[in-house]
Design a protein around this motif. Structure first.
Motif, PDB file in Angstrom:
ATOM      1  N   TYR A 197     -12.895  13.585  39.069  1.00  0.00           N
ATOM      2  CA  TYR A 197     -12.080  14.368  38.317  1.00  0.00           C
ATOM      3  C   TYR A 197     -11.482  15.503  38.977  1.00  0.00           C
ATOM      4  CZ  TYR A 197     -13.800  11.680  34.338  1.00  0.00           C
ATOM      5  OH  TYR A 197     -14.487  10.600  33.594  1.00  0.00           O
ATOM      6  N   VAL A 198     -12.280  15.937  39.973  1.00  0.00           N
ATOM      7  CA  VAL A 198     -11.804  16.908  40.916  1.00  0.00           C
ATOM      8  C   VAL A 198     -11.810  16.448  42.398  1.00  0.00           C
ATOM      9  CG1 VAL A 198     -12.745  19.383  41.624  1.00  0.00           C
ATOM     10  CG2 VAL A 198     -12.688  18.812  39.294  1.00  0.00           C
ATOM     11  N   LYS A 199     -10.961  17.154  42.975  1.00  0.00           N
ATOM     12  CA  LYS A 199     -11.033  16.871  44.536  1.00  0.00           C
ATOM     13  C   LYS A 199     -11.547  17.935  45.110  1.00  0.00           C
ATOM     14  CE  LYS A 199      -6.965  16.540  46.326  1.00  0.00           C
ATOM     15  NZ  LYS A 199      -5.628  16.042  46.732  1.00  0.00           N
ATOM     16  N   GLU A 200     -12.192  17.897  46.223  1.00  0.00           N
ATOM     17  CA  GLU A 200     -12.705  19.079  47.090  1.00  0.00           C
ATOM     18  C   GLU A 200     -12.155  18.823  48.475  1.00  0.00           C
ATOM     19  OE1 GLU A 200     -16.924  20.336  47.428  1.00  0.00           O
ATOM     20  OE2 GLU A 200     -16.614  19.081  49.269  1.00  0.00           O
ATOM     21  N   THR A 201     -11.466  19.944  48.954  1.00  0.00           N
ATOM     22  CA  THR A 201     -10.666  19.864  50.326  1.00  0.00           C
ATOM     23  C   THR A 201     -11.209  20.989  51.077  1.00  0.00           C
ATOM     24  OG1 THR A 201      -8.866  21.094  49.398  1.00  0.00           O
ATOM     25  CG2 THR A 201      -8.587  18.583  49.501  1.00  0.00           C
ATOM     26  N   THR A 202     -11.483  20.831  52.425  1.00  0.00           N
ATOM     27  CA  THR A 202     -11.868  21.852  52.896  1.00  0.00           C
ATOM     28  C   THR A 202     -10.818  22.389  54.252  1.00  0.00           C
ATOM     29  OG1 THR A 202     -14.118  21.117  53.047  1.00  0.00           O
ATOM     30  CG2 THR A 202     -13.531  22.762  54.690  1.00  0.00           C
ATOM     31  N   GLU A 203     -10.395  23.582  54.006  1.00  0.00           N
ATOM     32  CA  GLU A 203      -9.410  24.101  54.938  1.00  0.00           C
ATOM     33  C   GLU A 203      -9.725  25.104  55.941  1.00  0.00           C
ATOM     34  OE1 GLU A 203      -5.884  25.214  52.824  1.00  0.00           O
ATOM     35  OE2 GLU A 203      -5.858  23.608  51.625  1.00  0.00           O
TER      36      GLU A 203
ATOM     37  N   ILE B 156     -20.681  17.314  40.289  1.00  0.00           N
ATOM     38  CA  ILE B 156     -20.723  16.455  39.158  1.00  0.00           C
ATOM     39  C   ILE B 156     -19.028  16.161  38.883  1.00  0.00           C
ATOM     40  CG2 ILE B 156     -20.902  15.876  36.598  1.00  0.00           C
ATOM     41  CD1 ILE B 156     -23.505  17.628  36.916  1.00  0.00           C
ATOM     42  N   LEU B 157     -18.157  17.021  38.748  1.00  0.00           N
ATOM     43  CA  LEU B 157     -16.950  16.654  38.542  1.00  0.00           C
ATOM     44  C   LEU B 157     -16.265  16.013  39.952  1.00  0.00           C
ATOM     45  CD1 LEU B 157     -15.858  19.981  36.966  1.00  0.00           C
ATOM     46  CD2 LEU B 157     -15.950  17.922  36.088  1.00  0.00           C
ATOM     47  N   VAL B 158     -16.763  16.243  41.046  1.00  0.00           N
ATOM     48  CA  VAL B 158     -16.120  15.569  42.430  1.00  0.00           C
ATOM     49  C   VAL B 158     -16.747  14.244  42.286  1.00  0.00           C
ATOM     50  CG1 VAL B 158     -16.506  15.702  44.725  1.00  0.00           C
ATOM     51  CG2 VAL B 158     -16.002  17.605  43.715  1.00  0.00           C
ATOM     52  N   LYS B 159     -17.932  13.994  42.016  1.00  0.00           N
ATOM     53  CA  LYS B 159     -18.693  12.736  42.037  1.00  0.00           C
ATOM     54  C   LYS B 159     -18.000  11.924  41.116  1.00  0.00           C
ATOM     55  CE  LYS B 159     -22.491  11.801  40.086  1.00  0.00           C
ATOM     56  NZ  LYS B 159     -22.599  10.887  38.889  1.00  0.00           N
TER      57      LYS B 159
ATOM     58  N   TYR C 268     -11.790  24.237  48.759  1.00  0.00           N
ATOM     59  CA  TYR C 268     -10.909  24.375  47.524  1.00  0.00           C
ATOM     60  C   TYR C 268     -11.068  23.082  46.685  1.00  0.00           C
ATOM     61  CZ  TYR C 268      -8.220  28.196  50.134  1.00  0.00           C
ATOM     62  OH  TYR C 268      -7.839  29.088  50.652  1.00  0.00           O
ATOM     63  N   TYR C 269     -10.951  23.311  45.399  1.00  0.00           N
ATOM     64  CA  TYR C 269     -10.891  22.184  44.479  1.00  0.00           C
ATOM     65  C   TYR C 269      -9.584  22.098  43.681  1.00  0.00           C
ATOM     66  CZ  TYR C 269     -15.960  22.957  45.498  1.00  0.00           C
ATOM     67  OH  TYR C 269     -16.920  23.049  46.383  1.00  0.00           O
ATOM     68  N   SER C 270      -9.190  20.800  43.176  1.00  0.00           N
ATOM     69  CA  SER C 270      -8.097  20.699  42.466  1.00  0.00           C
ATOM     70  C   SER C 270      -8.342  19.632  41.810  1.00  0.00           C
ATOM     71  CB  SER C 270      -6.965  20.450  43.291  1.00  0.00           C
ATOM     72  OG  SER C 270      -7.113  19.475  44.318  1.00  0.00           O
ATOM     73  N   LEU C 271      -7.674  19.422  40.709  1.00  0.00           N
ATOM     74  CA  LEU C 271      -7.717  18.360  39.801  1.00  0.00           C
ATOM     75  C   LEU C 271      -6.930  16.984  40.471  1.00  0.00           C
ATOM     76  CD1 LEU C 271      -7.085  19.495  36.105  1.00  0.00           C
ATOM     77  CD2 LEU C 271      -9.080  18.732  37.242  1.00  0.00           C
ATOM     78  N   THR C 272      -7.848  15.599  40.316  1.00  0.00           N
ATOM     79  CA  THR C 272      -7.131  14.565  40.790  1.00  0.00           C
ATOM     80  C   THR C 272      -6.099  13.869  39.484  1.00  0.00           C
ATOM     81  OG1 THR C 272      -8.973  13.330  39.726  1.00  0.00           O
ATOM     82  CG2 THR C 272      -9.142  14.120  42.163  1.00  0.00           C
ATOM     83  N   VAL C 273      -5.438  12.823  39.818  1.00  0.00           N
ATOM     84  CA  VAL C 273      -4.707  12.402  38.601  1.00  0.00           C
ATOM     85  C   VAL C 273      -5.459  11.882  37.560  1.00  0.00           C
ATOM     86  CG1 VAL C 273      -3.222  10.428  38.033  1.00  0.00           C
ATOM     87  CG2 VAL C 273      -3.001  11.642  40.307  1.00  0.00           C
ATOM     88  N   LYS C 274      -6.785  11.354  37.754  1.00  0.00           N
ATOM     89  CA  LYS C 274      -7.697  10.878  36.696  1.00  0.00           C
ATOM     90  C   LYS C 274      -8.114  12.120  36.001  1.00  0.00           C
ATOM     91  CE  LYS C 274     -12.259   8.900  36.552  1.00  0.00           C
ATOM     92  NZ  LYS C 274     -13.262   8.183  37.222  1.00  0.00           N
ATOM     93  N   GLY C 275      -8.467  13.301  36.634  1.00  0.00           N
ATOM     94  CA  GLY C 275      -8.683  14.687  36.030  1.00  0.00           C
ATOM     95  C   GLY C 275      -7.464  15.132  35.112  1.00  0.00           C
TER      96      GLY C 275
ATOM     97  N   LEU D  76      -8.745  24.221  36.061  1.00  0.00           N
ATOM     98  CA  LEU D  76      -7.857  23.667  36.833  1.00  0.00           C
ATOM     99  C   LEU D  76      -6.600  23.287  36.439  1.00  0.00           C
ATOM    100  CD1 LEU D  76     -10.789  21.961  38.995  1.00  0.00           C
ATOM    101  CD2 LEU D  76      -9.233  23.759  39.767  1.00  0.00           C
ATOM    102  N   LYS D  77      -6.459  22.720  35.348  1.00  0.00           N
ATOM    103  CA  LYS D  77      -5.315  22.270  34.657  1.00  0.00           C
ATOM    104  C   LYS D  77      -4.396  23.484  34.351  1.00  0.00           C
ATOM    105  CE  LYS D  77      -6.668  18.071  32.260  1.00  0.00           C
ATOM    106  NZ  LYS D  77      -6.785  17.635  30.777  1.00  0.00           N
ATOM    107  N   ILE D  78      -4.929  24.570  33.844  1.00  0.00           N
ATOM    108  CA  ILE D  78      -4.125  25.823  33.509  1.00  0.00           C
ATOM    109  C   ILE D  78      -3.545  26.205  34.903  1.00  0.00           C
ATOM    110  CG2 ILE D  78      -3.938  28.073  32.867  1.00  0.00           C
ATOM    111  CD1 ILE D  78      -6.018  27.241  30.623  1.00  0.00           C
TER     112      ILE D  78
END
Length: 169
Positions: free
Chosen positions: A59-65, A53-56, A79-86, A16-18
Motif C-alpha cells: 500500500y505504501v512505496k518506500e523510496t530513498t533519495e 507492514i504497509l510497504v510489505k 520517503y513514503y508515498s501511496l501506491t495505486v493499490k494504497g 498519505l492520501k490527504i
C-alpha cells in the motif's frame, strides 16, 4: 491483531492520501500526533512498527533519495508515498471487520470500547489529581495574600495614627 494497531495503519494511509505527496517518517509522525483523536495515543505510536507492514502489503512505496545540501555531507533520506493499490484501499479496520462474524464483531467492539473507557478514566483521574493539587496551591497563595494585606493595612493605619497605639504611652 489489536484494533488500535489497525487504526494506526489506516491513519498513516489517510495521512498519505490527504497530503498527496511523498513524506518522511518524521513528517508522518508529526501529522499523526497533531490529529485530535490520535493525540491521546502518541505515546503508543512508533512509526517504525507500522511503515514496514504497509510497504510489505504493497500500500505504501518506500523510496530513498540522496540529500544534497551545500556544506553538509550527502545523506540518504527515505520517503513514503501511496501506491495505486494504497489509493484504492478501503482500510485495515474495514477489512478486519468484514472477515469476522457479527457476534465476533460485537464482542471486539465491546472490548475496544471498554479499553478506550479505561484509558479515558485514567486520563480523567490524572486530571482530577492535578486539579486537586492546584486547588490547594491556590488556597495557600490566597491565604498568604490575605495575611500580608492585613499586616500592611495595620502598618498603614499606624503610620497615619489612625490605629490606637496604646502601648506607646
Amino acid at each position: 491483531m489489536n484494533i488500535l494497531f489497525l487504526e494506526f495503519l489506516d491513519k498513516i494511509i489517510s495521512i498519505l492520501k490527504i497530503q498527496n505527496k511523498k513524506l518522511t517518517a518524521h513528517e508522518i509522525t508529526v501529522l499523526f500526533i497533531t490529529d485530535d483523536f490520535y493525540f491521546l495515543y502518541k505515546k503508543d505510536f512508533q512509526i517504525n512498527n507500522y511503515l514496514p507492514i504497509l510497504v510489505k502489503d504493497g500500500y505504501v512505496k518506500e523510496t530513498t533519495e540522496l540529500s544534497k545540501i551545500e556544506g553538509f555531507p550527502d545523506s540518504k533520506i527515505k520517503y513514503y508515498s501511496l501506491t495505486v493499490k494504497g489509493l484504492e484501499f478501503t482500510g485495515y479496520v474495514d477489512n478486519h471487520y468484514n472477515e469476522l462474524s457479527t457476534e465476533q464483531q460485537n464482542k471486539e467492539i465491546l472490548e475496544n470500547q471498554s479499553s478506550l473507557n479505561k484509558s479515558i478514566m485514567l486520563t480523567n483521574a490524572s486530571v482530577r489529581s492535578t486539579n486537586t493539587r492546584m486547588f490547594y496551591l491556590t488556597f495557600v497563595i490566597a491565604f498568604g495574600t490575605v495575611v500580608s494585606a492585613i499586616y500592611y493595612l495595620i502598618e498603614i493605619l499606624k503610620f497615619y495614627n489612625l490605629l490606637c497605639a496604646c502601648s506607646e504611652k
